[in-house]
Write a protein that holds these residues in place. Structure first.
Motif, PDB file in Angstrom:
ATOM      1  N   ASN A 100       0.825  -1.212   0.000  1.00 21.79           N
ATOM      2  CA  ASN A 100       0.000   0.000   0.000  1.00 21.79           C
ATOM      3  C   ASN A 100       0.860   1.264   0.000  1.00 21.79           C
ATOM      4  N   VAL A 101       1.978   1.244   0.689  1.00 19.79           N
ATOM      5  CA  VAL A 101       2.885   2.398   0.734  1.00 19.79           C
ATOM      6  C   VAL A 101       3.472   2.655  -0.648  1.00 19.79           C
ATOM      7  N   PHE A 102       3.983   1.566  -1.282  1.00 20.64           N
ATOM      8  CA  PHE A 102       4.590   1.743  -2.605  1.00 20.64           C
ATOM      9  C   PHE A 102       3.564   2.225  -3.639  1.00 20.64           C
ATOM     10  N   VAL A 103       2.354   1.738  -3.521  1.00 24.65           N
ATOM     11  CA  VAL A 103       1.299   2.197  -4.434  1.00 24.65           C
ATOM     12  C   VAL A 103       1.037   3.684  -4.223  1.00 24.65           C
ATOM     13  N   GLY A 104       0.993   4.103  -2.967  1.00 27.88           N
ATOM     14  CA  GLY A 104       0.717   5.505  -2.647  1.00 27.88           C
ATOM     15  C   GLY A 104       1.769   6.459  -3.152  1.00 27.88           C
ATOM     16  N   THR A 105       3.034   6.021  -3.223  1.00 28.68           N
ATOM     17  CA  THR A 105       4.114   6.927  -3.651  1.00 28.68           C
ATOM     18  C   THR A 105       4.010   7.311  -5.119  1.00 28.68           C
ATOM     19  N   VAL A 106       3.310   6.487  -5.935  1.00 23.86           N
ATOM     20  CA  VAL A 106       3.198   6.790  -7.367  1.00 23.86           C
ATOM     21  C   VAL A 106       1.851   7.412  -7.733  1.00 23.86           C
ATOM     22  N   ILE A 107       0.925   7.441  -6.774  1.00 21.02           N
ATOM     23  CA  ILE A 107      -0.354   8.117  -7.017  1.00 21.02           C
ATOM     24  C   ILE A 107      -0.114   9.624  -6.948  1.00 21.02           C
ATOM     25  N   PRO A 108      -0.506  10.369  -7.964  1.00 21.50           N
ATOM     26  CA  PRO A 108      -0.239  11.815  -7.954  1.00 21.50           C
ATOM     27  C   PRO A 108      -0.734  12.463  -6.656  1.00 21.50           C
ATOM     28  N   ALA A 109       0.113  13.302  -6.072  1.00 19.38           N
ATOM     29  CA  ALA A 109      -0.210  13.947  -4.795  1.00 19.38           C
ATOM     30  C   ALA A 109      -1.256  15.028  -4.979  1.00 19.38           C
ATOM     31  N   THR A 110      -2.214  15.073  -4.077  1.00 20.04           N
ATOM     32  CA  THR A 110      -3.219  16.140  -4.074  1.00 20.04           C
ATOM     33  C   THR A 110      -2.625  17.387  -3.464  1.00 20.04           C
ATOM     34  N   PRO A 256      -5.954   3.862   6.310  1.00 18.64           N
ATOM     35  CA  PRO A 256      -6.264   2.862   7.352  1.00 18.64           C
ATOM     36  C   PRO A 256      -5.430   1.586   7.264  1.00 18.64           C
ATOM     37  N   LEU A 257      -5.016   1.221   6.039  1.00 26.42           N
ATOM     38  CA  LEU A 257      -4.164   0.025   5.912  1.00 26.42           C
ATOM     39  C   LEU A 257      -2.809   0.215   6.610  1.00 26.42           C
ATOM     40  N   ILE A 258      -2.298   1.439   6.599  1.00 23.89           N
ATOM     41  CA  ILE A 258      -1.026   1.730   7.271  1.00 23.89           C
ATOM     42  C   ILE A 258      -1.193   1.587   8.786  1.00 23.89           C
ATOM     43  N   ILE A 259      -2.336   2.042   9.284  1.00 20.34           N
ATOM     44  CA  ILE A 259      -2.605   1.863  10.713  1.00 20.34           C
ATOM     45  C   ILE A 259      -2.626   0.381  11.043  1.00 20.34           C
ATOM     46  N   ALA A 260      -3.316  -0.394  10.196  1.00 17.99           N
ATOM     47  CA  ALA A 260      -3.362  -1.843  10.403  1.00 17.99           C
ATOM     48  C   ALA A 260      -1.962  -2.449  10.310  1.00 17.99           C
ATOM     49  N   GLY A 261      -1.137  -1.985   9.355  1.00 19.48           N
ATOM     50  CA  GLY A 261       0.230  -2.477   9.208  1.00 19.48           C
ATOM     51  C   GLY A 261       1.097  -2.143  10.411  1.00 19.48           C
ATOM     52  N   THR A 262       0.912  -0.914  10.944  1.00 15.74           N
ATOM     53  CA  THR A 262       1.653  -0.516  12.148  1.00 15.74           C
ATOM     54  C   THR A 262       1.290  -1.423  13.316  1.00 15.74           C
ATOM     55  N   PHE A 263      -0.014  -1.653  13.472  1.00 13.27           N
ATOM     56  CA  PHE A 263      -0.456  -2.560  14.522  1.00 13.27           C
ATOM     57  C   PHE A 263       0.138  -3.956  14.312  1.00 13.27           C
ATOM     58  N   SER A 264       0.117  -4.408  13.069  1.00 14.13           N
ATOM     59  CA  SER A 264       0.638  -5.740  12.751  1.00 14.13           C
ATOM     60  C   SER A 264       2.128  -5.847  13.068  1.00 14.13           C
ATOM     61  N   ALA A 265       2.925  -4.828  12.658  1.00 14.31           N
ATOM     62  CA  ALA A 265       4.376  -4.853  12.877  1.00 14.31           C
ATOM     63  C   ALA A 265       4.717  -4.863  14.359  1.00 14.31           C
TER      64      ALA A 265
END
Length: 805
Positions: A100-110, A256-265
């Motif tokens: 999800n992080v890598f996908v977000g880095t290539v999505i044009p920034a708002t 929200p996936l990053i929050i879930a990933g943080t919890f998971s890590a």
């Protein structure tokens, strides 16, 4: 067994290092649980701080952390199956979050994300962020200390290797893959090419090109990208890499996936540490290095789960969770883990340095010097991060090391320390062999013919007093009989007697041979014992008290051993104690006697009161050299110059704690220039009572030539060569002035009966084919009869004192 860091270090470097670092490593894992749980709790509080604060941020972290660890403890106690299932679920969530992080880095920034510092991949941002810019007193190593625990999970597999199906194959692959994947992920996840260091978060920060803006420092790149964050140079902003702890949520495709990933890590790491710490601690406790901790060795269930260890880890973790600050806990863990890794690296180097055939690293690119460099690097980093914490860590490790060294746990793991000791011993022995002997470096290296180590304790104790810290002591036993019948008994005795010497704290070696007769065995020991310069130079033997009843063959063998010793240039010492030296019949008669030896006390129980008393005196006499000697004298009767051994040995006794209250008195027979006169007058000094007693002793062993003719005498001598002739008896009366000493010695003993301890005197020699063996034994018996413990000493006429050189 557990293949964790503790197991690797203890089996490589021995229990001293392994025991100390095992406790530190288990403690580090327990504290690691608190760090990961606090990280999880901080994330939760950060999400809820604007809507659901219970008390305040710090206390909320503590409350959430304690609740979380209770739930994790429940999963761990449920068993490895539940823990493994939970780890798989958490791993899936973590992998999705990373993607999800890598996908977000290539999505044009708002525009909203740009205002918060995210501009997708920009080379200018990468170049700006590539150079360091530490703030608030932070340094590279202070940041390293906080980040380092993120890399400690590479040993998670090793910590639970006891639960792996094929640990030998799985551990190398798993550990190397963990290092590779973790390293690549951390490098790829570095967001230094997409987010600037400081941002205001305000959409109004967009630069109006009609108004000139001057941007410097960390905000210069943002200016070039059309945003004015210059206010961050004056006051602290809330966004940007340096300020926003939730920056990954900003960058990702779905927050929200990053929050879930943080919890998971955090939860997966906490769970791994919560499982590892009790496993490591259980392995340490099972080895029983620290006996007080053996309570935690017990496991439960089919997987031998360390429930007690889980509870202890839970208590330690809760204690550190109450600190509530991730940046305070992380450096503590870094210190302990670095100490563990330093010893892991050093154990690899040490095993290679020892050149032990049992150390066979299979890794193609392994290099021992790289291991040493890794160990040194860990130590240096420890002190750079926090010098006083490093000193404290090594101080604790040193105290634990000393404790284990003093307690000497009964373990043998074939450690590299043993291998290095062996290599050093061989090297030193070879070096010593190349050095020529010098009188200043003479040391009494004693070969003691004791039988087993328990049969003549007085002889062994006295020999140990002479050789301890000065020289070498080898206690020897001859197993008489056919080799096929005695070799098994001899092999069993080797290890048993060496362990007994260690248990009694005797710095001595044990050696044994199997031979058809006692003299051949003793001859083999005299010739082959020792190694290089560490070869015995003095034979110590007990006086044969039963020489009158032992038989001709036994007496000839006994005296023959003395002749052999002189032939092989040994000095000789013979100990006589009136009660006798041999207690083997008491030790072996387990059904008849119950001997309780505690310190210096010995009690012998027997139905026969007289026998009991005799054995009690014998046991007491056999222990007399173990106790501290009362104030008194060591009388040295120096009859002639034998090289100085007769003076050196009693001097060594006076240097011992047990003999420190004793003084030496040296008596010399005769006067200068009167040796011939003394010889002529020796018969006149021989007391009638001593002469009569000598005659009675040798009467059964006389040839009694009488009126027999020469042919009859020669026939008798051929038939019974060991018998004493009339000529021998006539010669002995006037041959040596030593026989007249017994009355003089008795007179001295009457004066100093309660203080005279061990008179040492030059030992007379029976000349081959001149004095028969029985006459020689009678001669010694008369000389030493009814005296305090007596040691007859004869040097090999090689100088052992410096005033000879």
């Amino acid at each position: 067994p557990c293949g964790c860091a503790y197991y690797m270090i203890s089996r490589s470097l021995g229990p001293e290092f392994g025991g100390s670092i095992g406790l530190i490593f288990a403690f580090a894992n327990a504290v690691g649980v608190s760090m990961y749980v606090v990280g999880f709790a901080e994330t939760v509080v950060d999400l809820l701080k604007n809507s659901a604060i219970m008390v305040d941020e710090m206390n909320d972290i503590r409350i959430i952390g304690c609740i979380t660890i209770v739930l994790l403890l429940g999963i761990s106690v449920a068993g490895m199956e539940w823990e493994a299932k939970a780890q798989i679920i958490l791993l899936v969530i973590l992998l999705v979050a990373i993607v999800n992080v890598f996908v977000g880095t290539v999505i044009p920034a708002t525009n909203e994300k740009k205002a918060q510092g995210f501009f997708n991949y920009r080379s200018k941002i990468f170049l700006e962020n590539f150079t360091p810019a530490f703030r608030d007193g932070e340094t590279f190593f202070s940041v390293f200390a906080i980040f380092f625990p993120a890399a400690t999970g590479i040993l998670a597999g090793a910590n639970i290797s006891g639960d792996l199906r094929d640990a030998q194959a799985a551990l190398p692959k798993g550990t190397l893959l963990a290092i590779l994947i973790t390293g690549l992920t951390y490098l790829a996840m570095a967001l230094s090419a997409t987010v600037v260091r400081d941002a205001t978060g305000n959409s109004s920060s967009i630069i109006n090109h009609t108004t000139p803006v001057i941007c410097n420092g960390s905000t210069a790149v943002a200016c070039e990208l059309g945003y004015d964050f210059s206010s961050c140079e004056v006051e602290k902003c809330k966004f940007g890499l340096m300020n926003n702890f939730q920056v990954m949520t900003l960058v990702s495709g779905f927050g929200p996936l990053i929050i879930a990933g943080t919890f998971s890590a955090t939860l997966s790491s906490a769970l791994a540490s919560l499982v590892s710490a009790p496993k490591v601690f259980q392995a340490l406790c099972k080895d029983n290095i620290y006996r007080a901790l053996h309570f935690f060795a017990k496991g439960h269930g089919k997987n031998n789960e360390p429930i007690r260890g889980y509870v202890l880890t839970f208590i330690i973790s809760v204690a550190f969770i109450l600190i509530g600050d991730l940046n305070t806990i992380a450096p503590i863990i870094s210190n302990f883990f670095l100490a563990s890794y330093a010893l892991i690296n050093f154990s690899c180097f040490h095993a290679s340095y020892a050149k032990s055939p049992g150390w066979r690293p299979a890794y193609k690119y392994y290099n021992m010097w790289l291991s040493l460099m890794g160990a040194l690097l860990c130590c240096v980093v420890m002190f750079v991060i926090n010098w006083w914490a490093a000193l404290l860590t090594y101080g604790i490790e040193f105290l634990l090391y000393i404790y284990v060294t003093v307690k000497k746990p009964d373990v043998n793991w074939g450690s590299s320390t043993q291998a290095v000791t062996f290599v050093s011993a061989v090297s030193n022995a070879l070096s010593l062999s190349g050095v020529e002997d010098h009188v200043k470096n003479f040391r009494p290296q004693i070969l003691v013919l004791t039988g087993s180590t328990r049969s003549r304790p007085a002889l062994l104790d006295l020999a140990h007093s002479f050789s301890k810290n000065y020289g070498l002591c080898i206690t020897c036993e001859v197993f008489v009989g056919p080799r096929s019948e005695t070799v098994d008994e001899m092999n069993n005795a080797m290890e048993k007697n060496q362990l007994l010497l260690k248990k009694k704290k005797r710095k001595a070696f044990y050696a044994a041979v199997a031979c058809d007769n006692f003299r051949e065995g003793a001859e083999s020991l005299l010739q082959a014992s020792g190694l290089g310069r560490m070869k015995p130079n003095t034979l110590m033997i007990g006086f044969k008290k039963n020489w009158r009843t032992a038989g001709a063959e036994a007496v000839q063998s006994y005296v023959g051993i003395l002749h052999d010793a002189f032939d092989f240039e040994y000095g000789t010492a013979m100990l006589r104690v009136n009660q006798g030296l041999d207690v083997s019949h008491i030790v072996e008669a387990e059904g008849l006697y119950d001997i309780v030896v505690s310190g210096l006390c010995a009690t012998v129980y027997c139905n026969d009161h007289y026998v009991a008393k005799m054995n009690e005196k014998l046991v007491e006499a056999s222990l007399q050299f173990k106790k501290k000697q009362p104030k008194g004298t060591i009388d040295v009767w120096w009859l002639f110059d034998d090289g100085g051994l007769t003076l050196l040995l009693p001097y060594i006794l006076t240097t011992r704690k047990k003999w420190k209250d004793c003084k030496m008195r040296i008596f010399m027979a005769g006067q200068p220039g009167r040796s011939d006169l003394d010889k002529e007058d020796s018969c006149s000094y021989l007391h009638f009572s001593s002469l009569k007693e000598l005659q009675e002793m040798i009467e059964p062993f006389r040839l009694h030539e009488g009126s027999k003719d020469a042919d009859q005498i020669r026939a008798l001598q051929k038939e019974q060569p060991w018998k004493v002739t009339d000529k021998e008896l006539s010669d002995i009366y006037c041959l040596n002035n030593t026989t007249k000493l017994n009355p003089v010695l008795k007179e001295q003993c009457l004066t100093y009966l309660f203080t005279l301890l061990t008179p040492c005197r030059s030992m007379p020699i029976a000349r081959k084919e001149t004095i028969s063996d029985f006459l020689y034994m009678a001669w010694l018996d008369i000389l030493t009869k009814d005296l305090p413990p007596t040691l007859l000493i004869r040097g090999n006429h090689k100088s052992v004192l410096t005033f000879y050189s």
